[in-house]
Design a protein around this motif. Sequence first.
Motif, PDB file in Angstrom:
ATOM      1  N   VAL A 118      44.343  38.793  34.520  1.00  0.00           N
ATOM      2  CA  VAL A 118      43.009  38.521  34.000  1.00  0.00           C
ATOM      3  C   VAL A 118      42.732  37.026  33.834  1.00  0.00           C
ATOM      4  N   ILE A 119      43.790  36.205  33.810  1.00  0.00           N
ATOM      5  CA  ILE A 119      43.598  34.762  33.680  1.00  0.00           C
ATOM      6  C   ILE A 119      43.560  34.092  35.052  1.00  0.00           C
ATOM      7  N   VAL A 120      44.603  34.328  35.844  1.00  0.00           N
ATOM      8  CA  VAL A 120      44.698  33.691  37.161  1.00  0.00           C
ATOM      9  C   VAL A 120      43.670  34.255  38.128  1.00  0.00           C
ATOM     10  N   GLY A 121      43.380  35.555  38.008  1.00  0.00           N
ATOM     11  CA  GLY A 121      42.446  36.199  38.934  1.00  0.00           C
ATOM     12  C   GLY A 121      41.090  35.508  39.023  1.00  0.00           C
ATOM     13  N   PRO A 122      40.397  35.297  37.902  1.00  0.00           N
ATOM     14  CA  PRO A 122      39.083  34.622  37.963  1.00  0.00           C
ATOM     15  C   PRO A 122      39.161  33.190  38.496  1.00  0.00           C
ATOM     16  N   ILE A 123      40.243  32.473  38.145  1.00  0.00           N
ATOM     17  CA  ILE A 123      40.408  31.101  38.643  1.00  0.00           C
ATOM     18  C   ILE A 123      40.571  31.124  40.162  1.00  0.00           C
ATOM     19  N   ALA A 124      41.406  32.048  40.640  1.00  0.00           N
ATOM     20  CA  ALA A 124      41.607  32.187  42.079  1.00  0.00           C
ATOM     21  C   ALA A 124      40.303  32.570  42.779  1.00  0.00           C
ATOM     22  N   TRP A 125      39.519  33.424  42.134  1.00  0.00           N
ATOM     23  CA  TRP A 125      38.234  33.856  42.713  1.00  0.00           C
ATOM     24  C   TRP A 125      37.308  32.652  42.891  1.00  0.00           C
ATOM     25  N   LEU A 170      56.227  27.721  34.320  1.00  0.00           N
ATOM     26  CA  LEU A 170      55.387  27.574  35.508  1.00  0.00           C
ATOM     27  C   LEU A 170      56.048  28.223  36.711  1.00  0.00           C
ATOM     28  N   LEU A 171      57.375  27.984  36.873  1.00  0.00           N
ATOM     29  CA  LEU A 171      58.073  28.537  38.029  1.00  0.00           C
ATOM     30  C   LEU A 171      58.149  30.056  37.951  1.00  0.00           C
ATOM     31  N   ASN A 172      58.233  30.619  36.741  1.00  0.00           N
ATOM     32  CA  ASN A 172      58.220  32.072  36.607  1.00  0.00           C
ATOM     33  C   ASN A 172      56.881  32.642  37.037  1.00  0.00           C
ATOM     34  N   LEU A 173      55.794  31.968  36.666  1.00  0.00           N
ATOM     35  CA  LEU A 173      54.463  32.423  37.043  1.00  0.00           C
ATOM     36  C   LEU A 173      54.249  32.324  38.545  1.00  0.00           C
ATOM     37  N   LEU A 174      54.917  31.344  39.171  1.00  0.00           N
ATOM     38  CA  LEU A 174      54.729  31.106  40.592  1.00  0.00           C
ATOM     39  C   LEU A 174      55.905  31.610  41.416  1.00  0.00           C
ATOM     40  N   ALA A 175      56.687  32.526  40.864  1.00  0.00           N
ATOM     41  CA  ALA A 175      57.868  33.021  41.575  1.00  0.00           C
ATOM     42  C   ALA A 175      57.453  33.688  42.884  1.00  0.00           C
ATOM     43  N   LEU A 233      46.863  22.394  35.734  1.00  0.00           N
ATOM     44  CA  LEU A 233      47.714  23.589  35.701  1.00  0.00           C
ATOM     45  C   LEU A 233      46.981  24.862  36.113  1.00  0.00           C
ATOM     46  N   PRO A 234      45.811  25.174  35.538  1.00  0.00           N
ATOM     47  CA  PRO A 234      45.112  26.392  35.988  1.00  0.00           C
ATOM     48  C   PRO A 234      44.694  26.322  37.455  1.00  0.00           C
ATOM     49  N   ILE A 235      44.378  25.117  37.951  1.00  0.00           N
ATOM     50  CA  ILE A 235      44.045  24.972  39.369  1.00  0.00           C
ATOM     51  C   ILE A 235      45.265  25.327  40.213  1.00  0.00           C
ATOM     52  N   PHE A 236      46.429  24.851  39.780  1.00  0.00           N
ATOM     53  CA  PHE A 236      47.680  25.171  40.475  1.00  0.00           C
ATOM     54  C   PHE A 236      47.882  26.675  40.562  1.00  0.00           C
ATOM     55  N   LEU A 237      47.722  27.348  39.413  1.00  0.00           N
ATOM     56  CA  LEU A 237      47.968  28.790  39.369  1.00  0.00           C
ATOM     57  C   LEU A 237      46.986  29.553  40.257  1.00  0.00           C
ATOM     58  N   GLY A 238      45.703  29.169  40.191  1.00  0.00           N
ATOM     59  CA  GLY A 238      44.709  29.837  41.025  1.00  0.00           C
ATOM     60  C   GLY A 238      44.913  29.573  42.495  1.00  0.00           C
ATOM     61  N   LEU A 239      45.195  28.317  42.843  1.00  0.00           N
ATOM     62  CA  LEU A 239      45.390  27.952  44.247  1.00  0.00           C
ATOM     63  C   LEU A 239      46.635  28.614  44.822  1.00  0.00           C
ATOM     64  N   TYR A 240      47.638  28.825  43.969  1.00  0.00           N
ATOM     65  CA  TYR A 240      48.855  29.514  44.405  1.00  0.00           C
ATOM     66  C   TYR A 240      48.516  30.910  44.931  1.00  0.00           C
ATOM     67  N   HIS A 241      47.690  31.629  44.185  1.00  0.00           N
ATOM     68  CA  HIS A 241      47.322  32.983  44.616  1.00  0.00           C
ATOM     69  C   HIS A 241      46.458  32.949  45.868  1.00  0.00           C
ATOM     70  N   VAL A 242      45.575  31.963  45.971  1.00  0.00           N
ATOM     71  CA  VAL A 242      44.728  31.844  47.158  1.00  0.00           C
ATOM     72  C   VAL A 242      45.580  31.573  48.397  1.00  0.00           C
ATOM     73  N   MET A 267      58.465  22.414  46.291  1.00  0.00           N
ATOM     74  CA  MET A 267      59.411  23.088  47.181  1.00  0.00           C
ATOM     75  C   MET A 267      59.335  24.601  47.017  1.00  0.00           C
ATOM     76  N   SER A 268      58.952  25.043  45.811  1.00  0.00           N
ATOM     77  CA  SER A 268      58.961  26.471  45.487  1.00  0.00           C
ATOM     78  C   SER A 268      57.618  27.148  45.745  1.00  0.00           C
ATOM     79  N   LEU A 269      56.657  26.394  46.278  1.00  0.00           N
ATOM     80  CA  LEU A 269      55.294  26.904  46.426  1.00  0.00           C
ATOM     81  C   LEU A 269      54.840  26.876  47.888  1.00  0.00           C
ATOM     82  N   PRO A 270      53.761  27.593  48.209  1.00  0.00           N
ATOM     83  CA  PRO A 270      53.189  27.482  49.550  1.00  0.00           C
ATOM     84  C   PRO A 270      52.791  26.041  49.860  1.00  0.00           C
TER      85      PRO A 270
END
Length: 347
Positions: A18-25, A2-7, A130-139, A297-300
């Motif tokens: 292709v996975i995080v992009g649509p969730i973030a959208w 998870l931390l690698n994905l959110l580095a 988890l997917p919400i976390f990843l998408g919201l991270y990009h947003v 701590m490692s995220l926005p």
Amino acid sequence: MLLNLLAVSRNIMKDPGVIVGPIAWILGHVIDFFFNIIYSLGIHANSLGISIILLTIFTRCLMIPLSYKQQKSMFKMQALSPELKKIQEKYKGSTTDPEIQRKMQMETQKLYSENNVSPFSGCLPMLIQLPIFLGLYHVMQNPFKYIEIINQVYTQLSTIVLTAAQSDSTVLELVRSFAQFGSVPDGTTIDVNLFNRIINILDPGEVDQLRTAIASADFDTAYATKNSIEYFLGLNLTETVGFSLTPKLIIPILSGVTTFLSSWLMTKKNKTTDPAMKSQQRIMNITMPLMMAWITMSLPGGIGVYWIVSNIFQLCQQFFLNRHFEKIGAAEIIVPKEKKHKKGGNK
């Protein structure tokens, strides 16, 4: 993983995938919807934080049916404790024998299956988060991509900077330097859309360099608007919280505390006699709060706000569901043995 994905990265050219992009959208459009409502009501300060809170409540409401099933399963586990204890007593003293242990596990699993109970049902809501976390991270890293009003503010800032760069070599040099920070390939034409991305990665000190070089009241006003939107209770929700002793540490602290309270309330009614289940509960109640404090701590900061509000929502939900299932009682939760026999045609 998870931390690698959110580095944390300054690479503004990086694609969310292709996975995080649509969730973030999807999440971005939901936040934009709430943001427009808030902004149209004249609430400009803290508007991004309020939008995240509304997003959290919206997603948690969608998850209520799943949470109901999860809590019902927990109460079933509690009601099944006497039956589980009988199985354990039956094989007491013989658990070192692999064959006896296998039989005990089969009987335990059969009891769970007959009553439609899974000891691991509590993990499903976390997997959905988890997917919400990843998408919201990009947003949160790129709010201008998803929220139209924020995009307008960024565009105003970029236009002022790029216009000044045409006649001021100091500003031009700063633009080039910041483009290198963002891993923009040499020779790339820096237009307004690209510089929006660059502004997004600048820290306050770097913005001050631009402010000093440009000396524009319009720039100051637009940047103040940007901060007014992105800050919530004095904390910038688009910036990584970090590990330094700053007021932003309140986010991971509250994240850990609310996670602990949520786990504790969920399991305190479950007086299971299953040693494996007890061990799992103890580990989860200790490790999950620490893990979530460390991760946030490692995220926005916006993701921390999402998690805190989500936990508070879950605490309230669990309180009422606990009372609901206590009122129903175990007799209506567990399928009676007679009913099971009749279902199979036996008496």
